[in-house]
Design an enzyme around this catalytic site. Structure first.
Site, PDB file in Angstrom:
ATOM      1  N   LYS A  80       0.885  -1.174   0.000  1.00 11.04           N
ATOM      2  CA  LYS A  80       0.000   0.000   0.000  1.00 11.04           C
ATOM      3  C   LYS A  80       0.921   1.222   0.000  1.00 11.04           C
ATOM      4  CE  LYS A  80      -2.250   3.418   2.010  1.00 11.04           C
ATOM      5  NZ  LYS A  80      -1.978   4.572   1.220  1.00 11.04           N
ATOM      6  N   GLU A  84       9.725   1.934  10.595  1.00  9.32           N
ATOM      7  CA  GLU A  84      10.705   3.025  10.452  1.00  9.32           C
ATOM      8  C   GLU A  84       9.940   4.330  10.498  1.00  9.32           C
ATOM      9  OE1 GLU A  84      13.803   3.037  10.672  1.00  9.32           O
ATOM     10  OE2 GLU A  84      14.100   0.880  10.615  1.00  9.32           O
ATOM     11  N   CYS A 144      13.626  11.689   6.035  1.00  2.00           N
ATOM     12  CA  CYS A 144      13.566  11.264   7.440  1.00  2.00           C
ATOM     13  C   CYS A 144      14.915  11.469   8.112  1.00  2.00           C
ATOM     14  CB  CYS A 144      13.121   9.818   7.545  1.00  2.00           C
ATOM     15  SG  CYS A 144      14.075   8.736   6.492  1.00  2.00           S
ATOM     16  N   GLU A 184       9.234  16.599  15.433  1.00  2.00           N
ATOM     17  CA  GLU A 184       9.552  16.492  14.001  1.00  2.00           C
ATOM     18  C   GLU A 184       8.667  17.460  13.210  1.00  2.00           C
ATOM     19  OE1 GLU A 184       8.393  13.015  11.604  1.00  2.00           O
ATOM     20  OE2 GLU A 184      10.459  12.962  10.877  1.00  2.00           O
TER      21      GLU A 184
HETATM   22  P1  NAP Z   1       2.157   8.645   7.398  1.00  3.22           P
HETATM   23  O1  NAP Z   1       1.095   9.654   7.366  1.00  3.22           O
HETATM   24  O2  NAP Z   1       2.344   7.867   8.659  1.00  3.22           O
HETATM   25  O3  NAP Z   1       1.853   7.670   6.164  1.00  3.22           O
HETATM   26  C1  NAP Z   1       2.725   6.618   5.814  1.00  3.22           C
HETATM   27  C2  NAP Z   1       1.918   5.536   5.134  1.00  3.22           C
HETATM   28  O4  NAP Z   1       1.000   4.990   6.069  1.00  3.22           O
HETATM   29  C3  NAP Z   1       1.078   6.030   3.960  1.00  3.22           C
HETATM   30  O5  NAP Z   1       1.021   5.022   2.978  1.00  3.22           O
HETATM   31  C4  NAP Z   1      -0.276   6.228   4.603  1.00  3.22           C
HETATM   32  O6  NAP Z   1      -1.358   6.172   3.698  1.00  3.22           O
HETATM   33  C5  NAP Z   1      -0.310   5.054   5.545  1.00  3.22           C
HETATM   34  N1  NAP Z   1      -1.243   5.202   6.658  1.00  3.22           N
HETATM   35  C6  NAP Z   1      -1.825   6.318   7.146  1.00  3.22           C
HETATM   36  N2  NAP Z   1      -2.625   5.999   8.182  1.00  3.22           N
HETATM   37  C7  NAP Z   1      -2.544   4.657   8.356  1.00  3.22           C
HETATM   38  C8  NAP Z   1      -3.120   3.735   9.264  1.00  3.22           C
HETATM   39  N3  NAP Z   1      -3.959   4.109  10.226  1.00  3.22           N
HETATM   40  N4  NAP Z   1      -2.798   2.434   9.137  1.00  3.22           N
HETATM   41  C9  NAP Z   1      -1.941   2.018   8.185  1.00  3.22           C
HETATM   42  N5  NAP Z   1      -1.370   2.844   7.289  1.00  3.22           N
HETATM   43  C10 NAP Z   1      -1.659   4.154   7.382  1.00  3.22           C
HETATM   44  O7  NAP Z   1       3.583   9.271   7.057  1.00  3.22           O
HETATM   45  P2  NAP Z   1       3.946  10.215   5.815  1.00  3.22           P
HETATM   46  O8  NAP Z   1       3.449  11.577   6.108  1.00  3.22           O
HETATM   47  O9  NAP Z   1       3.564   9.554   4.550  1.00  3.22           O
HETATM   48  O10 NAP Z   1       5.537  10.202   5.860  1.00  3.22           O
HETATM   49  C11 NAP Z   1       6.283  11.108   6.598  1.00  3.22           C
HETATM   50  C12 NAP Z   1       6.830  10.431   7.838  1.00  3.22           C
HETATM   51  O11 NAP Z   1       7.583   9.291   7.449  1.00  3.22           O
HETATM   52  C13 NAP Z   1       7.797  11.293   8.626  1.00  3.22           C
HETATM   53  O12 NAP Z   1       7.507  11.153   9.989  1.00  3.22           O
HETATM   54  C14 NAP Z   1       9.163  10.694   8.296  1.00  3.22           C
HETATM   55  O13 NAP Z   1      10.144  10.888   9.286  1.00  3.22           O
HETATM   56  C15 NAP Z   1       8.816   9.258   8.150  1.00  3.22           C
HETATM   57  N6  NAP Z   1       9.810   8.541   7.372  1.00  3.22           N
HETATM   58  C16 NAP Z   1      10.650   7.694   8.024  1.00  3.22           C
HETATM   59  C17 NAP Z   1      11.620   7.014   7.328  1.00  3.22           C
HETATM   60  C18 NAP Z   1      12.538   6.065   8.040  1.00  3.22           C
HETATM   61  O14 NAP Z   1      13.143   5.245   7.372  1.00  3.22           O
HETATM   62  N7  NAP Z   1      12.652   6.123   9.353  1.00  3.22           N
HETATM   63  C19 NAP Z   1      11.734   7.186   5.948  1.00  3.22           C
HETATM   64  C20 NAP Z   1      10.860   8.065   5.301  1.00  3.22           C
HETATM   65  C21 NAP Z   1       9.897   8.733   6.031  1.00  3.22           C
HETATM   66  P3  NAP Z   1      -1.968   7.539   3.086  1.00  3.22           P
HETATM   67  O15 NAP Z   1      -0.884   8.145   2.314  1.00  3.22           O
HETATM   68  O16 NAP Z   1      -3.104   7.052   2.256  1.00  3.22           O
HETATM   69  O17 NAP Z   1      -2.393   8.362   4.256  1.00  3.22           O
END
Ligand code: NAP
Length: 480
Positions: free
Chosen positions: A172, A247, A281, A382
């Protein structure tokens, strides 16, 4: 305008509802319509993956590798187009997007190559004529949930090791940038990957995430994204005793010491804080600068930052693209307002960019707050945008204390020419990814990737560590 379907059991599947994907640099530009999957689509995908699993798992790993090698070739044949689409859907600059697509291709090839090296352990027994060894076996159906900021590399670094180990997959992708991952699935499809081995369902994270965790065949879930979502997934997936890999976020520090290579340190901090719009990230969001050079460093960093060009990432000479969407822009602007209240006016940036070339996009100036103290929210939370908090440290020890004063521990960097300080940093810093005299962001796929503290949970990704999550051991004692 094309409608991009889900991929279930080897078929492209359309849905009654779709969602739009627009260019964050110019929202008048529609990239495409994308299938908005339902819980039933996820269930169908997981069921197809379960049916495909035994045959895929029994295929020798070097034979599984051939599909990844072929997909890498197919992606390479479309290199420029896929990179351009990434810039248009995510906003990062075209050179950055090309770098990411190249990395995706290399990840596919790297893990394909590992297919011929998927070894276990062979050790001597204490007993006479007993042969003992442990072999790797796949886990089963694996769920992969990915974010938008590396919309191709992160899907690749989950998919490739999962597949090479013999698992089947339901992925997904993030709704803000699904096309880059879609192109990998398209390449795997054209490479002839057997039906059901890879499944791809787009749509709302909340709905599909819950359905994925609840899908009966699922054995493991790997997630990259924000900390709150990760914690929710952990709670839900633990109920089912799924294998879990998370992650999540960071608040990454760069320590700048008085004996650093000054110009290189300025460049490294500017690069790590602002490139990719601070949406990595591993981006630096805190610069912790030793007292003796604090004023000179801050002045040079402000001067460098003011020269950065913000704009549409497809234009030549642009350093920083837009925030990914309206929500991300608003979060950044909210934190800039919090920063104003906590630390006073920013010493660089601080505003949304408007006017010709900006009005239809989510552009914000790279922003620096000086004199930030550890109790401030902009030093702790963050932001995930081009906002840097600069903190003053009285000594190296004070800098380390400040750097470690965080719930997160993803990446960290030190800028110094003192080798003893380098080793003090390496052994004392609480983070999973360390850089020395480099930007805190910018990792390669050949070594383990991941953080510590609230940034990560479970085995690391990438490099040889990837197999710790995507495979299990079977241990054999054999008397001959
Ligand atoms: P996010 O809002 O948590 O979304 C990540 C993924 O999870 C998306 O595919 C999202 O779908 C899905 N999602 C949302 N709600 C969910 C739920 N309740 N259950 C399961 N999946 C769900 O994060 P983001 O805004 O896309 O990404 C930014 C974050 O990622 C930042 O905090 C960044 O630090 C972190 N990040 C971490 C790393 C690492 O390796 N540590 C790498 C890259 C990014 P939708 O898009 O449809 O909402």
């Amino acid at each position: 305008m094309q409608t991009f379907g889900n991929y279930i059991n080897g078929e492209w599947v359309t849905t009654a509802r779709t969602f739009e994907n627009r260019n964050p640099a110019n929202t008048n530009e529609l990239i495409g319509h994308f299938a908005s999957g339902s819980a039933a689509d996820v269930e169908a995908a997981a069921a197809a993956a379960a049916v495909a699993f035994p045959k895929w798992a029994s295929l020798p790993a070097p034979a599984r590798a051939n599909y990844l090698f072929k997909a890498a070739e197919i992606l390479d044949s479309r290199f420029e187009k896929v990179a351009e689409e990434m810039t248009r859907e995510e906003g990062k600059t075209f050179p950055e997007a090309k770098g990411e697509v190249r990395r995706t291709i290399n990840i596919l090839k790297y893990f394909a190559g590992e297919g011929a090296r998927l070894s276990g352990h062979l050790v001597p027994s204490e007993r006479d004529r007993v042969h003992m060894f442990a072999i790797r076996k796949p886990i089963g159906v694996v769920g992969l949930i990915t974010p938008w900021n590396f919309p191709s590399a992160i899907p690749a670094w989950k998919l490739a090791p999962a597949l090479i180990c013999g698992n089947t997959v339901v992925m997904k992708p993030a709704s803000a940038a699904p096309l880059s991952a879609w192109r990998i699935i398209e390449a795997l499809h054209e490479a002839g990957i057997p039906k059901g081995v890879v499944n791809f369902v787009m749509g709302s994270g909340g709905t599909l995430g819950k359905a994925l965790i609840d899908a009966a065949p699922l054995k493991a879930i790997s997630f990259t994204g924000s900390e709150p979502t990760g914690k929710w997934i952990h709670a839900e997936a633990s109920r089912r005793m799924l294998r879990i890999q998370l992650e999540m976020g960071g608040k990454n520090p760069t320590i700048v010491l008085k004996d650093c290579d000054f110009n290189a340190a300025v460049e490294n901090v500017a690069n790590a804080a602002f490139f990719s719009t601070g949406q990595k990230c591993t981006a630096t969001s805190r610069a912790i600068v030793e007292d003796e050079i604090y004023d000179r460093f801050l002045a040079a960093l402000v001067e460098r930052t003011k020269k950065l060009k913000v704009g549409n990432g497809m234009e030549a000479g642009i350093d920083i693209g837009p925030a990914v969407d309206q929500g991300a822009l608003q979060t950044i602007l909210d934190y800039i307002e919090i920063g104003r209240q906590e630390a006073g006016a920013p010493v660089a940036g601080g505003n949304r960019l408007t006017g010709p070339g900006y009005d239809q996009g989510f552009f914000v100036e790279p922003t620096i707050f000086a004199g930030v103290t550890e109790d401030m929210r902009i030093a702790k939370e963050e932001i995930f945008g081009p906002v840097l908090a600069v903190q003053r440290a009285s000594s190296f020890e004070d800098a380390m204390r400040l750097a470690n004063a965080s719930q997160f521990g993803l990446s960290a960097s030190v800028q110094t020419t003192n080798v003893s300080r380098v080793f003090d940093f390496v052994y004392g810093m609480e983070a999973g990814l360390l850089t020395v005299n480099l930007p805190s962001a910018g990792v390669e796929y050949q070594l383990p990737f991941g953080g510590t503290k609230d940034s990560s949970f479970g085995p690391k990704e990438q490099g040889p560590a990837a197999f710790d999550f995507y495979s299990d051991y079977k241990t054999v004692y054999l008397k001959y």
